[in-house]
Design a protein around this motif. Structure first.
Motif, PDB file in Angstrom:
ATOM      1  N   PHE A 114       0.837  -1.205   0.000  1.00  0.00           N
ATOM      2  CA  PHE A 114       0.000   0.000   0.000  1.00  0.00           C
ATOM      3  C   PHE A 114       0.873   1.257   0.000  1.00  0.00           C
ATOM      4  CE2 PHE A 114      -2.450   3.249   2.364  1.00  0.00           C
ATOM      5  CZ  PHE A 114      -3.577   3.325   1.552  1.00  0.00           C
ATOM      6  N   LEU A 115       1.870   1.313   0.871  1.00  0.00           N
ATOM      7  CA  LEU A 115       2.748   2.483   0.945  1.00  0.00           C
ATOM      8  C   LEU A 115       3.571   2.630  -0.340  1.00  0.00           C
ATOM      9  CD1 LEU A 115       3.988   2.037   4.621  1.00  0.00           C
ATOM     10  CD2 LEU A 115       2.325   3.718   3.789  1.00  0.00           C
ATOM     11  N   HIS A 116       4.073   1.503  -0.830  1.00  0.00           N
ATOM     12  CA  HIS A 116       4.887   1.537  -2.049  1.00  0.00           C
ATOM     13  C   HIS A 116       4.061   2.035  -3.237  1.00  0.00           C
ATOM     14  CE1 HIS A 116       7.261  -0.520  -5.405  1.00  0.00           C
ATOM     15  NE2 HIS A 116       8.131   0.296  -4.834  1.00  0.00           N
ATOM     16  N   TYR A 117       2.794   1.626  -3.290  1.00  0.00           N
ATOM     17  CA  TYR A 117       1.912   2.077  -4.377  1.00  0.00           C
ATOM     18  C   TYR A 117       1.701   3.583  -4.307  1.00  0.00           C
ATOM     19  CZ  TYR A 117      -2.276   2.879  -7.157  1.00  0.00           C
ATOM     20  OH  TYR A 117      -3.180   3.375  -8.071  1.00  0.00           O
ATOM     21  N   LEU A 118       1.423   4.118  -3.124  1.00  0.00           N
ATOM     22  CA  LEU A 118       1.199   5.564  -2.996  1.00  0.00           C
ATOM     23  C   LEU A 118       2.438   6.355  -3.401  1.00  0.00           C
ATOM     24  CD1 LEU A 118      -0.810   5.864   0.355  1.00  0.00           C
ATOM     25  CD2 LEU A 118      -1.682   5.810  -1.990  1.00  0.00           C
ATOM     26  N   ILE A 119       3.605   5.857  -3.050  1.00  0.00           N
ATOM     27  CA  ILE A 119       4.842   6.540  -3.440  1.00  0.00           C
ATOM     28  C   ILE A 119       4.997   6.524  -4.959  1.00  0.00           C
ATOM     29  CG2 ILE A 119       7.373   6.426  -3.336  1.00  0.00           C
ATOM     30  CD1 ILE A 119       7.022   5.215  -0.499  1.00  0.00           C
ATOM     31  N   GLY A 120       4.781   5.350  -5.563  1.00  0.00           N
ATOM     32  CA  GLY A 120       4.904   5.242  -7.016  1.00  0.00           C
ATOM     33  C   GLY A 120       3.877   6.065  -7.753  1.00  0.00           C
ATOM     34  N   ARG A 121       2.655   6.095  -7.229  1.00  0.00           N
ATOM     35  CA  ARG A 121       1.575   6.886  -7.858  1.00  0.00           C
ATOM     36  C   ARG A 121       1.954   8.350  -7.942  1.00  0.00           C
ATOM     37  NH1 ARG A 121      -1.627   8.908  -9.329  1.00  0.00           N
ATOM     38  NH2 ARG A 121      -3.699   8.943  -8.472  1.00  0.00           N
ATOM     39  N   ALA A 122       2.429   8.891  -6.821  1.00  0.00           N
ATOM     40  CA  ALA A 122       2.779  10.307  -6.808  1.00  0.00           C
ATOM     41  C   ALA A 122       3.974  10.583  -7.708  1.00  0.00           C
ATOM     42  CB  ALA A 122       3.075  10.755  -5.373  1.00  0.00           C
ATOM     43  N   ARG A 123       4.944   9.665  -7.705  1.00  0.00           N
ATOM     44  CA  ARG A 123       6.163   9.893  -8.483  1.00  0.00           C
ATOM     45  C   ARG A 123       5.890   9.869  -9.980  1.00  0.00           C
ATOM     46  NH1 ARG A 123       8.712   5.584  -7.223  1.00  0.00           N
ATOM     47  NH2 ARG A 123       8.211   4.466  -9.156  1.00  0.00           N
ATOM     48  N   ILE A 124       5.129   8.891 -10.418  1.00  0.00           N
ATOM     49  CA  ILE A 124       4.978   8.706 -11.862  1.00  0.00           C
ATOM     50  C   ILE A 124       4.150   9.818 -12.489  1.00  0.00           C
ATOM     51  CG2 ILE A 124       2.880   7.287 -11.972  1.00  0.00           C
ATOM     52  CD1 ILE A 124       4.543   5.433 -13.872  1.00  0.00           C
ATOM     53  N   GLN A 125       3.169  10.352 -11.759  1.00  0.00           N
ATOM     54  CA  GLN A 125       2.383  11.434 -12.336  1.00  0.00           C
ATOM     55  C   GLN A 125       3.133  12.762 -12.257  1.00  0.00           C
ATOM     56  OE1 GLN A 125      -1.205  11.477  -9.941  1.00  0.00           O
ATOM     57  NE2 GLN A 125      -0.439  13.133  -8.663  1.00  0.00           N
ATOM     58  N   ARG A 126       4.189  12.794 -11.424  1.00  0.00           N
ATOM     59  CA  ARG A 126       4.969  14.018 -11.285  1.00  0.00           C
ATOM     60  C   ARG A 126       6.018  14.149 -12.382  1.00  0.00           C
ATOM     61  NH1 ARG A 126       6.438  13.105  -6.455  1.00  0.00           N
ATOM     62  NH2 ARG A 126       8.552  12.319  -6.759  1.00  0.00           N
ATOM     63  N   VAL A 127       6.616  13.011 -12.800  1.00  0.00           N
ATOM     64  CA  VAL A 127       7.748  13.081 -13.714  1.00  0.00           C
ATOM     65  C   VAL A 127       7.357  13.035 -15.181  1.00  0.00           C
ATOM     66  CG1 VAL A 127       9.317  12.096 -12.014  1.00  0.00           C
ATOM     67  CG2 VAL A 127       8.132  10.583 -13.631  1.00  0.00           C
ATOM     68  N   ALA A 128       6.145  12.570 -15.483  1.00  0.00           N
ATOM     69  CA  ALA A 128       5.775  12.430 -16.899  1.00  0.00           C
ATOM     70  C   ALA A 128       4.262  12.525 -17.047  1.00  0.00           C
ATOM     71  CB  ALA A 128       6.263  11.090 -17.445  1.00  0.00           C
ATOM     72  N   PRO A 129       3.809  13.025 -18.214  1.00  0.00           N
ATOM     73  CA  PRO A 129       2.362  13.063 -18.469  1.00  0.00           C
ATOM     74  C   PRO A 129       1.833  11.653 -18.729  1.00  0.00           C
ATOM     75  CG  PRO A 129       3.591  14.531 -19.952  1.00  0.00           C
ATOM     76  CD  PRO A 129       4.574  13.613 -19.316  1.00  0.00           C
ATOM     77  N   VAL A 130       1.136  11.089 -17.762  1.00  0.00           N
ATOM     78  CA  VAL A 130       0.572   9.752 -17.903  1.00  0.00           C
ATOM     79  C   VAL A 130      -0.913   9.837 -17.621  1.00  0.00           C
ATOM     80  CG1 VAL A 130       0.581   7.384 -17.068  1.00  0.00           C
ATOM     81  CG2 VAL A 130       2.722   8.651 -17.214  1.00  0.00           C
ATOM     82  N   PHE A 131      -1.723   9.379 -18.566  1.00  0.00           N
ATOM     83  CA  PHE A 131      -3.177   9.458 -18.417  1.00  0.00           C
ATOM     84  C   PHE A 131      -3.732   8.093 -18.023  1.00  0.00           C
ATOM     85  CE2 PHE A 131      -7.460   8.999 -20.206  1.00  0.00           C
ATOM     86  CZ  PHE A 131      -8.091  10.025 -19.518  1.00  0.00           C
TER      87      PHE A 131
END
Length: 601
Positions: A552-569
């Motif tokens: 759960f924690l790892h997912y939240l970290i990845g979610r925030a990171r991936i939408q921050r570094v690149a435009p992903v829809f």
């Protein structure tokens, strides 16, 4: 120019349940694509009236309930097997919003205008084609609006935001898993039951019970019908199939031997099965006719209450005559009142629609009963309580603190939920603001306000506390005093990871992942780092599936990171599905060198 995502670009990688395709800038002739899109838009403007008129012609020639019953059952039916449930229905490209549109068009007609003949398979097929073409034409017409501002980056970004909202409004129905939607709506509105009963004659939870009961009843009928027909059609000879059909399918008159004698010797088993399926569709409409007494007995409430609910969610033929056809795509009255009242009969071809739109319908009914302010307060309290509960479920050993008050630089603040587990602190802000209909239709001022309320303000609030935690860890005295007042049960110096999360009650997923467009439009501050933002229903799904705290924690970290570094829809379940397949460890996206779309995950 129709571009299918599943055929776009070269295969970049394959993983179980996941295919990555890479489209390089040089692979797309942008000017040719633009020219083709504009040509399609102009053609759509010209074809729109023809599609609409042909739909009306079929409804005037055929009995509309038979047409709706057939198309609705096909759009609702999805194949299931060992690998799960298919994304597409039995008829590819035919979706719930097409049936909603057809029903709204029908309700623009008076009852005397309805046709009386049973629709043939050819007419049903033509109707499906016209519906898909009409919905597509409406979308393509909007491409001209986007093209007009394509040379201005800021105005183009705003236009693309509007289109995201309009696409969601026109086509997306589920804001969570079915069970979560029903649970959330029931629990949220339960305290308003007495006020609803005194004004409407039914409680809010009784409306939810009727809605879910209708879904279960009609789905069971359709499932039983398909199971019966499937068993009949498995016969290996014409005689076996025909005799089984005459014996087992209700409403079949005549003698099977006479029917067999009437068949051409050249009739194949496939042709015979198609003939019988077409004949069986004659009575399909009856599966969508609901008797209040039957439903009342099934769900355990009074017939009078069910009748009161039916009156609240039903529309009569002709009631939408003054509604412009173009308005039905983004403002369809059928969404909140999906039943047809035809004399004494109650027809419900879209039982699943009412569940998806229950929050909006209950909000309208609450306002009529003078309960609007109570509902607003209830939404805020419920969202905060449920966010804390779900985080406790996901992190069972965490110290979870709701409604934490603290001061900084002489200003009082409140954080909705803080959770501390091991050396990690989760900061969650819960925002219950309602998405207005105007915003969902793309109204710029309303949409910008929602971005401010649901994305910007909670992000600023959680970032403020995150900065204080970081400063406290570095030994800043005033920040350390704040952290000590929070009661985390952990020293600031020991905090190794801070995770921010924003939770909404209404579905704002279409813009929650649109950071690039929002910043280009000037709606998000350039320096603001947006946390993962998801609905309460999606948070429940994540806490259920990611059943270990570390996941759960790892997912939240990845979610925030991936939408921050690149435009992903993608919406939350696309992100979650991608995480389950890859841990969101997509090298190119994480490096910020690629744009991306998570599709059908």
């Amino acid at each position: 120019m129709n571009i299918k995502i599943d055929e776009l670009g070269e295969i970049h990688f394959r993983r179980p349940g996941m295919t990555g395709r890479e489209v390089k800038a040089g692979d797309i002739d942008r000017e040719a694509l633009r020219t083709a899109s504009i040509a399609e838009a102009h053609a759509a403007i010209e074809a729109f009236p023809r599609h609409l008129e042909r739909i009306l012609e079929i409804l005037r020639a055929c009995f509309p309930p038979h047409v709706l019953a057939t198309i609705s059952s096909w759009s609702m039916t999805h194949k299931a097997g060992p690998d799960g449930v298919a994304v597409d229905g039995v008829i590819a490209g035919l979706e719930q919003h097409h049936v909603e549109l057809l029903q709204a068009i029908l309700l623009r007609m008076d009852r005397w205008e309805w046709g009386v003949e049973r629709a043939s398979y050819q007419q049903i097929g033509e109707m499906m084609g016209e519906l898909k073409a009409l919905a597509s034409a409406f979308q393509r017409r909007r491409a001209l609006e986007v093209d007009k501002v394509s040379s201005d980056p800021e105005r183009l970004a705003v236009a693309l935001i509007q289109e995201r909202l309009r696409d969601q409004t026109q086509m997306i129905r589920n804001w969570g898993s079915y069970d979560e939607m029903v649970r959330i709506v029931r629990d949220l509105h339960a305290p308003l039951d007495d006020g609803f009963r005194s004004h409407h004659g039914f409680g809010a939870t009784e409306l939810v019970d009727v809605a879910s009961g209708l879904v279960n009843m009609i789905q069971q009928r359709l499932s039983d019908r398909l199971t019966l027909l499937d068993g009949i059609m498995r016969g290996r000879t014409r005689k076996a199939i025909v005799h089984a059909y005459f014996e087992r399918y209700d409403g079949v008159d005549g003698v099977p031997e006479e029917f067999l004698a009437s068949l051409s010797p050249k009739t194949t088993l496939r042709q015979l099965r198609m003939m019988l399926h077409e004949h069986a569709s004659t009575g399909l409409m009856l599966e969508f006719v609901v008797d209040p007494g039957d439903l009342a007995a099934r769900i355990g409430i009074s017939t009078q209450v069910v009748e009161s609910v039916f009156a609240a969610i039903g529309l009569v033929p002709g009631v939408l005559r003054s509604k412009e056809p173009e308005h039905l795509f983004l403002d369809n009255p059928v969404w909140k009142r999906p039943a047809i009242r035809d004399g004494a009969e109650f027809l419900l071809f879209l039982p699943q629609t009412i569940v998806g739109f229950l929050p909006g319908l209950l909000r309208e009914l609450a306002a009529e009963a003078g309960l609007g302010r109570r509902l607003e307060r209830r939404r805020a309290r419920y969202l905060e309580e449920e966010t804390a509960r779900l985080i406790s479920v996901a992190l069972p050993t965490a110290r979870v603190l709701p409604s934490v008050k603290w001061s900084w630089k002489g200003v009082r603040y409140e954080t909705d939920v803080i959770a501390a587990v091991d050396k990690v602190v989760v900061i969650a802000e819960a925002k219950s603001a309602v998405l207005t209909d105007a915003a969902l239709r793309g109204a710029v001022n309303s949409a910008r306000k929602h971005v401010k309320d649901l994305l910007v303000e909670p992000a600023i609030q959680s970032a403020r506390l995150q900065d204080i935690l970081r400063a406290a860890g570095e030994g800043e005295v005033e920040a350390m005093a704040v952290v000590a007042s929070l009661g985390l049960g952990i020293d600031a110096a020991d905090i190794e990871q801070t995770i921010r999360l924003s939770v909404t009650l209404d579905d704002f997923a279409t813009l929650a992942s649109a950071q690039v467009e929002l910043k280009r439009a000037g709606w998000l501050p350039d320096t603001l780092v947006q946390p993962a933002t998801m609905t309460l229903a999606d948070l429940g799904t994540c806490s259920d599936i990611l059943d270990r705290p570390l996941f759960f924690l790892h997912y939240l970290i990845g979610r925030a990171r991936i939408q921050r570094v690149a435009p992903v829809f993608g919406d939350e379940l696309d992100y979650l599905g991608t995480y389950l397949n890859s841990g969101l460890d997509l090298v190119e996206v994480a490096a910020g060198t690629h744009k991306g779309m998570f599709n059908r995950m």
